[in-house]
Enzyme design. Structure first.
Site, PDB file in Angstrom:
ATOM      1  N   SER A 171      13.540   0.839 -21.192  1.00  0.00           N
ATOM      2  CA  SER A 171      12.392   1.593 -20.730  1.00  0.00           C
ATOM      3  C   SER A 171      12.608   2.216 -19.341  1.00  0.00           C
ATOM      4  O   SER A 171      11.860   3.096 -18.957  1.00  0.00           O
ATOM      5  CB  SER A 171      11.166   0.682 -20.665  1.00  0.00           C
ATOM      6  N   LYS A 181      11.203   2.423 -10.150  1.00  0.00           N
ATOM      7  CA  LYS A 181      10.491   2.558 -11.431  1.00  0.00           C
ATOM      8  C   LYS A 181       8.985   2.525 -11.186  1.00  0.00           C
ATOM      9  O   LYS A 181       8.509   1.783 -10.316  1.00  0.00           O
ATOM     10  CB  LYS A 181      10.931   1.411 -12.350  1.00  0.00           C
ATOM     11  N   SER A 189      16.011  -3.375 -20.537  1.00  0.00           N
ATOM     12  CA  SER A 189      15.589  -2.072 -20.000  1.00  0.00           C
ATOM     13  C   SER A 189      16.369  -1.560 -18.801  1.00  0.00           C
ATOM     14  O   SER A 189      16.184  -0.423 -18.403  1.00  0.00           O
ATOM     15  CB  SER A 189      14.106  -2.104 -19.645  1.00  0.00           C
TER      16      SER A 189
END
Ligand SMILES: [Zn+2]
Lengths: 478, 474
Positions: free
Chosen positions: A154, A79, A178
């Protein structure tokens, strides 16, 4: 054989048998990325050269029969709020558009040491704020199961990369769900460990007392493998802890872990409005658990109904403070407009650099922390958080796991105009684990028309419970 | 009219740990700008603070030396505000649960000793430094994360003199225990004073004035006295004013208004979740206490009682750790503590430039003991002893070698001295007449002449005795 369809644990066996090389696998992934990125947008940065040279290195290690790490030759996505040395780290924000991390996060060091191949930096909601991956400055990510849908957020880019065969594994962060909510939306496994189990050093904070680092895999064994590599106390993160439950061996092939375990279903969840596909998956999962010999009881979980409100008060307060280092003085986007004072320079740079979701949360958080509102909201929310934690403690005195869906809805269309409040609701089931610091896993229920994430949450430092139960659930669904 | 003066001090002290508060950057003064920075001090995304254990230990030492109660559990908070030299957008400090509370420090006043209360001591970090040029401002982040303690006194001081005494005593104490170099000119000791005055008849009080960034002890005293006078004048004129922040103008000897505080600043304090609470137990506190050196006041009292020294001598000898140590190591091997004290106070200290910060002599305590033994046993006389000491400072030679070299051994042999005495008496008949006529002063002259003839080596007592005897017989 499509190399990108092999799971990490299958890849490793293949390398050991010399069925294929790491370079071949890495190239196969890079080819898929090249073919799909136009549509999916799972990555912000693809580090293809770096990945190939790492792959060749790992191949030479295999050839020389040198001792290999747990993830030797496994291509993965990280990420983009995690620092990888000399690679862009944007957190999906314009304010960090050109920021190149001058250092590695602890988890980057660990996956490198374990021999993993970093394919690139995955797309995400800006600074991990959101549940859709639509707030990225670099454009939304699409759900590989159906590109008209959101991948969730997210860590939507990480989830889409794994689900769309653009990575074998992916690293996500989980502040309010997330990893688990997008895992559910993408039909893969997403796990968040006990708070502190993975060092946060080198990871841009969103809400630091909630943030955890989690893993994505196409099955439970893969998600577990990645966690084993990332876990461990780190002297660079004062809040990090040793969590031996993450490295306990698990029998993924035959383990009968559901027999005689006690599963709690919070009462408030039963009366909630769930999407019908979600509802039937939830009911089927309860039946499956009972079939396997587990006890499933409906329980009262104290104060659970205040979760969302308390979460947003506390999280936004932490966000407001964590975002203030982005003042564009030392790094990050600097305004081109003329300014006459440093306040103006901050103001212009920040208003140009941050997206709407981030700005809104900074303003809400700043307001909450300002003097007159503070004792009404902030202090009370801290107290309620303690009560919610206590509610979990009470349930875990008698139960091994808490069960719920990972989200009350199925992934919404990319162009849907749901209100913020509705979107925030999609984290309803995942947030409590972050409030209480508990480990939690989303495992796909695949018996219906669309995969639905089922969420299992265990007591702090009982991360192995999540993996064990999830692995048998997964096996029984096959 | 009778007024009560209320003075409180807020003091920031830089701790002299090897590394900074929350990262492993070197913690030293000065240097090329931005050479002692890392992701943590620069607040790069993902950088996290980790408390330096020595910051805790030094703070505990300071807190114990200032008689504070230690909180077994304290925590860090974020003080949020925007400023160019503040990298994170917040400063890590302690707000609602500081490490130490409720202490005191005793000062000497004209009316005897007085306890000045201390509210609390908190750990915090320093920020960077802005360097303003003509058209631009440059920032040096070297100071970011330098460990500080903030010491907040109670408003127990009643004058500039008391404020200064408190600050000086505080500085000596912290320096003595070695937690800071407490140099005001380098900013490692910074002081703000809060002053207001109450009319004891009407109970009316002036609003508190804060005078910021005082950079000398003299300025602290003067600024307080200036403000006290200004506040009394305000009360006498029936005037009132808002809370103000002022600065001290040393050239004109007055305080100057910086700003008026209408409201309390909103720092939006919140817990620093990246640091865990500081939890310590009694055993830990006792370990730190055991490391604490004897404090100046205790040491002085002990010097007076153990060595039978005067109050003044004890104060001088305990004014620095090294000096006190030197005295004690000599006194341990020489049984006349007063003689040790006298020699150090007069002959040694006049040759040491920087007593307070860095007392250093170029010889060992044992050499000094040897010298004193030569004098005490009469092997050399007092004057020769002073010569030897001077030589010890200059050539760094051993006393025995110097005495041998310069032939300073005292002559206590009757016949040798008798020869010099006879010669002197022969040369000075007038002096003999004078003495016989009752003029004692001539005796001193004759002794001097004999000493001169002996090149200072004759035992002055013997010279005197022989002169007396021989003149009487004449
Ligand atoms: Zn540093």
């Amino acid at each position: 054989m499509d190399l990108t369809h092999l799971k990490a644990h299958e890849l490793i066996k293949g390398y050991e048998n010399r069925d294929f090389t790491c370079t071949e696998v890495t190239q196969a992934y890079l080819d898929v990325i090249k073919a799909k990125e136009q549509d999916i947008n799972a990555y912000i940065t693809v580090t293809d050269n770096l990945a190939l040279s790492r792959a060749q290195y790992v191949d030479s290690m295999y050839e020389n029969r040198e001792e290999q790490g747990l993830l030797a030759g496994v291509p993965l996505a990280i990420k983009d709020n995690v620092a990888v040395k000399d690679v862009k780290m944007t957190a999906a924000s314009k304010i960090l558009e050109n920021f190149i991390a001058p250092y590695n996060s602890t988890l980057t060091e660990k996956v490198n040491e374990a021999g993993a191949i970093i394919l690139g930096k995955a797309n995400m909601d800006e600074f991990a704020m959101g549940a859709t991956t639509r707030s990225s400055y670099f454009g939304a990510t699409k759900n590989p199961l159906d590109p008209k849908l959101i991948p969730g957020g997210s860590s939507g880019g990480s989830a889409a990369a794994v689900s769309g065969f653009e990575a074998c594994l992916a690293v996500g962060t989980d502040t309010g769900g997330s990893t688990r909510q997008p895992a559910g939306f993408n039909g893969i496994v997403g796990f968040k460990p006990t708070y502190g189990s993975v060092s946060r050093f080198g990871i841009a904070s969103m809400a630091n007392t909630f943030d955890t680092v989690g893993s994505f895999g196409r099955d439970v064994e893969d998600a577990h493998l990645l966690m084993q590599v990332m876990a461990g106390r780190d002297m660079k993160d004062a809040t990090s802890i040793d969590n031996p439950s993450l490295t306990k061996p698990i029998d993924f092939e035959n383990g009968a872990y559901l027999k005689d375990i006690k599963v709690a279903v919070p009462k408030v969840y039963l009366n909630m409005e769930l999407d019908s596909v979600v509802k039937s998956a939830f009911d089927s999962t309860i039946a499956l658990l009972k079939d396997a010999g587990a006890t499933v009881d409906v329980v009262d979980l104290e104060n659970l109904e205040y979760t969302i409100q308390v979460y947003h008060i506390l999280v936004n307060s932490e966000i407001a403070s964590n975002m203030s280092r982005f003042d564009s003085l030392r790094y990050g986007h600097r305004t081109q407009r003329p300014y006459s004072s440093y306040e103006e320079m901050f103001k212009f740079s920040r208003s140009e650099g941050f997206g709407d979701e981030v700005k809104k949360r900074i303003m809400v958080g700043t307001h909450i922390l300002s003097l007159d509102a503070k004792s009404n909201y902030y202090q009370k929310a801290l107290q309620v958080r303690t009560l919610i934690k206590k509610g979990f403690d009470d349930v875990f005195k008698n139960y091994d796991l808490i069960l719920s869906p990972s989200a009350p809805i199925l992934p919404i269309p990319l162009d849907s105009t749901m209100s913020d409040v509705e979107i925030y609701q999609s984290d309803l089931f995942t947030i409590p684990a972050n409030m209480a610091g508990c480990p939690s896993i989303s495992v796909p229920y695949t018996g219906g028309s669309f995969p639905v994430g089922m969420l299992l949450t265990a007591d702090r430092l009982r991360d192995d419970m999540c993996f064990k139960a999830a692995s048998e659930m997964e096996r029984r669904l096959k | 009219m009778s007024y009560k003066t209320i003075v409180g001090l807020e003091i920031h002290v830089e701790l002299s740990t090897v590394t900074k508060a929350f990262c492993s950057c070197e913690n030293t003064f000065g240097g090329e700008p931005n050479t002692r920075v890392c992701p943590v001090c620069l607040a790069l995304p993902g950088a996290m603070p980790v408390l330096n254990e020595n910051v805790l230990n030094y703070t505990l030492m300071a807190a114990l030396a200032l008689n504070c109660t230690i909180n077994k559990e304290s925590k860090f908070d974020r003080k949020n505000y925007f400023y160019p030299d503040l990298t994170k957008g917040f400063q890590i400090t302690q707000n609602d649960r500081p490490i130490a509370v409720e202490g005191h420090l005793t000062i000497d006043t004209d009316n005897g000793p007085k306890d000045i209360g201390i509210y609390q001591i908190q750990m915090e970090e320093d920020t960077g430094k802005s360097l303003h040029g003509d058209n631009e401002t440059l920032i040096d982040y070297n100071r970011c994360g330098v460990p500080l303690i903030e010491i907040v006194s109670k408003p127990d001081m009643a004058s500039g003199k008391e404020g200064r005494a408190f600050l000086e005593n505080l500085r000596n104490t912290l320096k003595f225990i070695g937690v800071s170099d407490v140099k005001m000119e380098e900013g490692s000791l910074r002081c703000d004073v809060n002053v207001n005055v109450k009319d004891e008849l009407t109970g009316k009080k002036t609003a508190v004035t804060e005078v910021k960034n005082l950079n000398s002890f003299r300025a602290v005293e003067k600024a307080i006295d200036f403000e006290v006078a200004r506040h009394i004048a305000l009360l006498e004129n029936g005037e009132d004013e808002l809370r103000t922040t002022r600065r001290w103008d040393d050239v004109n000897g007055q305080t100057v208004l910086m700003r008026v505080k209408y409201t309390q600043a909103d720092y939006r304090f919140q817990p620093e979740g990246d640091l865990v609470p500081v939890v310590i137990d009694d055993a830990y506190i006792e370990t730190i206490r055991a490391q604490l050196p004897e404090l100046p006041a205790d040491k002085k009292a002990r010097f007076i009682s153990a060595y039978n020294l005067s109050e003044y001598d004890a104060a001088v000898l305990t004014s620095s750790v090294q000096l006190a140590e030197f005295f004690e190591s000599v006194a341990a091997k020489f049984d006349d503590a007063n003689m040790v004290s006298n020699w150090i106070m007069t002959e040694v200290l006049r040759r040491v430039e920087d007593t307070e910060d860095n007392f250093e002599v170029p010889f060992e305590a044992d050499d000094f003991v040897e010298l004193l033994n030569f004098v005490k046993s009469g092997k050399i006389n007092n004057n020769a002893g002073k010569k030897v000491l001077r030589e010890m400072f200059e050539s760094k030679a051993k006393p025995a070698d110097i005495i041998e070299d310069k032939g300073l051994l005292q002559v206590s042999d009757d016949s040798a001295i008798g020869v010099w005495v006879d010669e002197v008496l022969k040369d000075n008949p007038q002096s003999i007449e004078d003495i016989k006529g009752g003029k004692d002063r001539a005796m001193g002259f004759l002794v001097g002449q004999v000493m001169k003839k002996s090149k200072g080596k004759a035992n002055p007592g013997l010279v005197n005795k022989l002169l007396q005897e021989k003149i009487q017989k004449m």
